[in-house]
Enzyme design. Structure first.
Site, PDB file in Angstrom:
ATOM      1  N   GLY A  12       0.827  -1.201   0.000  1.00  0.00           N
ATOM      2  CA  GLY A  12       0.000   0.000   0.000  1.00  0.00           C
ATOM      3  C   GLY A  12       0.862   1.252   0.000  1.00  0.00           C
ATOM      4  N   ASP A  13       0.212   2.410  -0.110  1.00  0.00           N
ATOM      5  CA  ASP A  13       0.908   3.706  -0.113  1.00  0.00           C
ATOM      6  C   ASP A  13       1.896   3.835  -1.265  1.00  0.00           C
ATOM      7  OD1 ASP A  13      -0.374   4.252   2.347  1.00  0.00           O
ATOM      8  OD2 ASP A  13       1.184   3.130   3.389  1.00  0.00           O
ATOM      9  N   LYS A  16      -0.922   5.236  -5.581  1.00  0.00           N
ATOM     10  CA  LYS A  16      -1.999   4.865  -6.520  1.00  0.00           C
ATOM     11  C   LYS A  16      -2.917   6.048  -6.825  1.00  0.00           C
ATOM     12  CE  LYS A  16      -3.334   1.557  -3.787  1.00  0.00           C
ATOM     13  NZ  LYS A  16      -2.227   1.581  -2.808  1.00  0.00           N
ATOM     14  N   GLY A  17      -3.097   6.937  -5.834  1.00  0.00           N
ATOM     15  CA  GLY A  17      -3.982   8.081  -6.031  1.00  0.00           C
ATOM     16  C   GLY A  17      -3.541   8.911  -7.214  1.00  0.00           C
ATOM     17  N   LYS A  18      -2.256   9.228  -7.256  1.00  0.00           N
ATOM     18  CA  LYS A  18      -1.753  10.056  -8.360  1.00  0.00           C
ATOM     19  C   LYS A  18      -1.903   9.314  -9.697  1.00  0.00           C
ATOM     20  CE  LYS A  18       2.193  11.743 -10.798  1.00  0.00           C
ATOM     21  NZ  LYS A  18       3.513  12.312 -10.902  1.00  0.00           N
ATOM     22  N   ALA A  39      -8.001   3.381   3.374  1.00  0.00           N
ATOM     23  CA  ALA A  39      -7.179   3.872   2.271  1.00  0.00           C
ATOM     24  C   ALA A  39      -7.018   5.388   2.382  1.00  0.00           C
ATOM     25  CB  ALA A  39      -7.843   3.538   0.946  1.00  0.00           C
ATOM     26  N   GLY A  40      -5.925   5.887   1.858  1.00  0.00           N
ATOM     27  CA  GLY A  40      -5.732   7.337   1.814  1.00  0.00           C
ATOM     28  C   GLY A  40      -5.040   7.670   0.514  1.00  0.00           C
ATOM     29  N   HIS A  41      -5.782   8.186  -0.446  1.00  0.00           N
ATOM     30  CA  HIS A  41      -5.191   8.475  -1.751  1.00  0.00           C
ATOM     31  C   HIS A  41      -4.997   9.982  -1.902  1.00  0.00           C
ATOM     32  CE1 HIS A  41      -6.697   4.360  -3.386  1.00  0.00           C
ATOM     33  NE2 HIS A  41      -5.722   4.265  -2.527  1.00  0.00           N
ATOM     34  N   THR A  42      -3.752  10.365  -2.145  1.00  0.00           N
ATOM     35  CA  THR A  42      -3.416  11.787  -2.224  1.00  0.00           C
ATOM     36  C   THR A  42      -3.284  12.213  -3.685  1.00  0.00           C
ATOM     37  OG1 THR A  42      -2.203  11.520  -0.173  1.00  0.00           O
ATOM     38  CG2 THR A  42      -1.772  13.537  -1.406  1.00  0.00           C
ATOM     39  N   GLN A 218      -4.985  -0.184  -0.787  1.00  0.00           N
ATOM     40  CA  GLN A 218      -3.960  -1.008  -0.117  1.00  0.00           C
ATOM     41  C   GLN A 218      -3.037  -1.654  -1.161  1.00  0.00           C
ATOM     42  OE1 GLN A 218      -7.451  -1.695   1.217  1.00  0.00           O
ATOM     43  NE2 GLN A 218      -6.964   0.186   2.283  1.00  0.00           N
ATOM     44  N   THR A 294      -3.800   8.230   6.255  1.00  0.00           N
ATOM     45  CA  THR A 294      -4.994   8.005   7.074  1.00  0.00           C
ATOM     46  C   THR A 294      -4.705   8.187   8.551  1.00  0.00           C
ATOM     47  OG1 THR A 294      -5.837   6.493   5.408  1.00  0.00           O
ATOM     48  CG2 THR A 294      -6.803   6.283   7.597  1.00  0.00           C
ATOM     49  N   LYS A 325       7.832   7.804  -7.004  1.00  0.00           N
ATOM     50  CA  LYS A 325       8.804   8.359  -6.053  1.00  0.00           C
ATOM     51  C   LYS A 325      10.261   8.080  -6.422  1.00  0.00           C
ATOM     52  CE  LYS A 325       6.276   9.373  -1.982  1.00  0.00           C
ATOM     53  NZ  LYS A 325       6.175   9.280  -0.549  1.00  0.00           N
ATOM     54  N   GLY A 409       7.504  13.023  -8.749  1.00  0.00           N
ATOM     55  CA  GLY A 409       6.962  14.126  -7.945  1.00  0.00           C
ATOM     56  C   GLY A 409       5.468  13.926  -7.840  1.00  0.00           C
TER      57      GLY A 409
END
Ligand code: IMP
Length: 420
Positions: A12-13, A16-18, A39-42, A218, A294, A325, A409
């Site tokens: 996870g992390d 995926k959000g981007k 989940a926490g998608h940035t 995740q 999260t 990254k 980035g």
């Protein structure tokens, strides 16, 4: 007529959000298929940061339909909070749809999650996000869960919630239970306009040749079947979960994109062969801003694990990678990839599926010379430093699939596209 799946290839992390946000630009429908507000998608758009826990990451494109699929567990309060926040930022959110058969997280699930976690002894703690995910999925599988459509019928909601002995197993009164029933009925009225029969809807979209993107939460190593059980989440983030969590069948899927960081991180407990508890790990955490979206917890950091990557390719049938990254690795003198493990003096090149066995392995590394250059301004693969390209090439060798997207980035523009 394309169905693509986007999956976390690690713990996870992975960012995926981007990547979902980028791919949403070429999609008509984006679907979340499992997990919940753990989940926490940035997503970063023109300097503005959006952190989404429930709503699919495609929501920022008003012409993209965003579906919370049947496999998701929904926290109505968090969902409504996100809808309101997006509205105050000028998004209509008219493109949101919620499956009528997705299950609902109750405050009691959250309480149980915390209670279960605190009763676990040292060494058996999972380090959950305390969002009630495990207990909500437990109720689903036990066939006593509350589904989104049940929020709309007061009697059904009452029967389902009162049908459980919450006052006996938790420190709550019947008045608390009655309040939850009232609150959840009210939530149902708020989200009513968004509720649909998502399975039929998605098949209609497919028949109309719409481009569908299934967004995983995740990652593979947190999968309840394929991850480091019991240090996992309670759903299937892997490719199979994309089918069961959306109702779209396996032969409809054309591409499975695995998102992997250029190194690796983990939040919560459980084995982590390449974890660096030294200053190199600290440098990865600081440079990479490795703190949970999260929970804010510091993430455990380590070198890229090629054994895990290969495993992820296998269990998901990944067709390509998105490496994220990569910019964080600038300035490291040397960079390592774990290519095999050693256990009891024996070299193995596969992932032991037993968590205990995995906790005993020692990583065998291939070492690469690092690079100093800042990568964030680079847009062409050919412009990357030579050492950096060698590193990417080895990742592709190990995975046996191309790294078509490289992220350097967190904003949309800081991306290198290849093989297009
Ligand atoms: P749960 O999903 O809250 O039950 O947590 C189970 C495990 O999965 C814990 O180790 C969490 O830290 C981890 N986990 C859950 N969601 C995420 C996520 O979105 N990113 C990273 N780890 C997660």
């Amino acid at each position: 007529m394309t169905v693509k799946v986007l999956i976390g290839a690690q713990w996870g992390d992975e960012g995926k959000g981007k990547i979902t946000d980028l791919l949403s630009n070429e999609a008509d429908v984006v679907v979340r298929y499992q997990g919940g507000n753990n989940a926490g998608h940035t997503i970063v758009v023109e300097g503005e940061v959006f952190k989404l826990h429930m709503i699919p990451s495609g929501i920022l494109y008003e012409n993209v339909e965003c579906v919370i699929g049947n496999g998701v567990v929904v926290s109505p309060a968090v969902l409504i909070g996100e809808i309101d926040k997006l509205k105050t930022k000028g998004y209509s959110v008219n493109n949101l749809k919620i499956s009528n058969t997705a299950h609902v997280i109750l405050p009691f699930h959250e309480m149980m999650d915390k209670q279960q976690e605190s009763s676990r002894s040292e060494g058996t703690k999972i380090g959950t996000t305390s969002r009630g995910i495990g207990p909500a999925y437990t109720d689903k599988v036990s066939r006593r869960g509350v589904r989104v459509k049940d929020l709309l019928v007061k009697e059904t909601l009452e029967t389902l919630i009162n049908g459980r002995n919450w006052t006996e197993i938790l420190d709550v009164t019947q008045a608390d239970v009655d309040k939850v029933i009232a609150d959840y009925y009210a939530y149902g009225q708020i989200i009513k306009p968004y509720i649909i029969d998502s399975v039929n809807y998605l098949h209609e979209q497919y028949a109309q040749k719409k481009r569908i993107l299934l967004e995983g939460a995740q990652g593979t190593m947190l999968d309840v079947d394929f991850g480091t059980y019991p240090f996992v989440t309670s759903s299937n983030p892997t490719a199979g979960g994309a089918c069961t969590g959306s109702g779209l069948g396996p032969t409809m899927i054309r591409e499975v994109i695995g998102v992997a960081k250029a190194y690796i991180t983990r939040v919560g407990e459980g084995p982590f062969p390449t974890e660096l508890t030294n200053e190199t790990g600290e440098m990865l955490r600081t440079k990479g801003g490795e703190f949970g979206t999260t929970t804010g917890r510091p993430r455990r950091c380590g070198w890229l694990d090629g054994v895990i990557l290969k495993y992820s390719v296998n269990v998901n049938s990944l067709t390509s990678l998105a490496i994220t990254k990569l910019d964080i690795l600038s300035g490291f003198k040397e960079i390592k990839i774990c290519t095999a493990y050693e256990i009891n003096g024996k070299k193995i090149d596969y992932l032991p599926t037993d968590a205990k066995e995995l906790s005993l392995v020692k990583p065998i590394y291939q070492t690469f010379a690092g690079w100093e250059e800042d990568l964030t301004g680079i847009r062409e693969y050919s412009a990357l430093p030579a050492n950096c390209k060698k590193y990417i090439k080895e990742i592709e060798n190990i995975a046996g699939i191309p790294a078509n997207i490289i992220s350097i980035g967190n904003s949309r523009d800081k991306t290198i596209y290849r093989y297009v």
